[in-house]
Write a protein that holds these residues in place. Structure first.
Motif, short mmCIF file in Angstrom:
data_model
loop_
_atom_site.label_atom_id
_atom_site.label_comp_id
_atom_site.label_asym_id
_atom_site.label_seq_id
_atom_site.Cartn_x
_atom_site.Cartn_y
_atom_site.Cartn_z
N TYR A 174 50.09 -23.67 7.45
CA TYR A 174 48.73 -23.67 8.77
C TYR A 174 49.06 -24.68 9.74
O TYR A 174 49.03 -25.97 9.48
CB TYR A 174 47.53 -23.66 7.96
CG TYR A 174 46.81 -24.73 7.70
CD1 TYR A 174 46.09 -25.27 8.04
CD2 TYR A 174 47.01 -24.91 5.93
CE1 TYR A 174 45.43 -26.31 7.12
CE2 TYR A 174 46.82 -25.79 5.76
CZ TYR A 174 45.34 -26.82 6.05
OH TYR A 174 44.55 -27.79 4.90
N ARG A 183 42.56 -18.17 8.53
CA ARG A 183 43.42 -19.61 8.86
C ARG A 183 44.57 -18.86 8.44
O ARG A 183 44.28 -17.51 7.99
CB ARG A 183 43.35 -20.56 7.13
CG ARG A 183 43.13 -21.54 7.40
CD ARG A 183 43.32 -22.79 6.44
NE ARG A 183 43.20 -24.12 7.03
CZ ARG A 183 42.88 -24.50 6.11
NH1 ARG A 183 42.92 -24.56 4.74
NH2 ARG A 183 42.15 -25.84 6.61
N ARG A 184 45.54 -18.90 9.76
CA ARG A 184 46.86 -18.35 10.12
C ARG A 184 47.76 -19.16 9.09
O ARG A 184 47.71 -20.01 9.78
CB ARG A 184 47.25 -17.66 11.02
CG ARG A 184 46.50 -17.40 11.76
CD ARG A 184 46.40 -17.05 13.91
NE ARG A 184 47.42 -16.63 13.71
CZ ARG A 184 48.06 -16.11 14.00
NH1 ARG A 184 46.76 -14.79 14.56
NH2 ARG A 184 49.23 -15.07 14.86
N PHE A 185 48.47 -18.59 7.84
CA PHE A 185 49.50 -19.18 7.26
C PHE A 185 51.18 -18.69 7.91
O PHE A 185 51.29 -17.27 7.82
CB PHE A 185 49.40 -18.83 5.88
CG PHE A 185 48.20 -19.45 5.43
CD1 PHE A 185 48.83 -21.04 4.58
CD2 PHE A 185 46.82 -19.53 4.83
CE1 PHE A 185 47.81 -21.33 3.74
CE2 PHE A 185 46.42 -19.86 4.95
CZ PHE A 185 46.28 -21.31 4.41
#
Length: 101
Positions: free
Chosen positions: A25, A70-72
């Motif tokens: 992330y 969160r953007r993974f």
């Protein structure tokens, strides 16, 4: 040519390398890059990540809700191919830069 122009490709390679090991992330990437001496802001990193996603090199999944979301980013097969090709080019360049070719 500013540092951003010069190091942008290397930063993208770092991102692909780490995304190949495990999903990453943005905040983690910023800290990892700092360990390597790169000073990069979120305003610079996220457009790079979005560009890698648009090219099909990264897949993105969102975890969490609201402000805690969160953007993974994980590497795709196309990203793995691009990384493998880039590694060959880096080896060649390294040879020219440091082995006196």
């Amino acid at each position: 040519m500013g540092d951003r122009d010069l190091f942008g490709g290397m930063i993208r390679l770092h991102v692909l390398h780490h995304a190949a090991e495990q999903p990453v992330y943005g905040g983690w990437i910023i800290e990892e890059l700092r360990r390597h001496g790169y000073q990069i802001s979120a305003g610079t990193l996220y457009p790079m990540l979005h560009g890698l996603e648009r090219k099909g090199y990264l897949d993105v999944r969102r975890e969490g809700d609201g402000k805690r979301a969160r953007r993974f980013y994980a590497i795709t097969p196309k990203g793995r191919d691009a990384l493998a090709g880039a590694k060959e080019k880096v080896k060649e360049l390294f040879g020219e830069l440091f082995e006196g070719r």
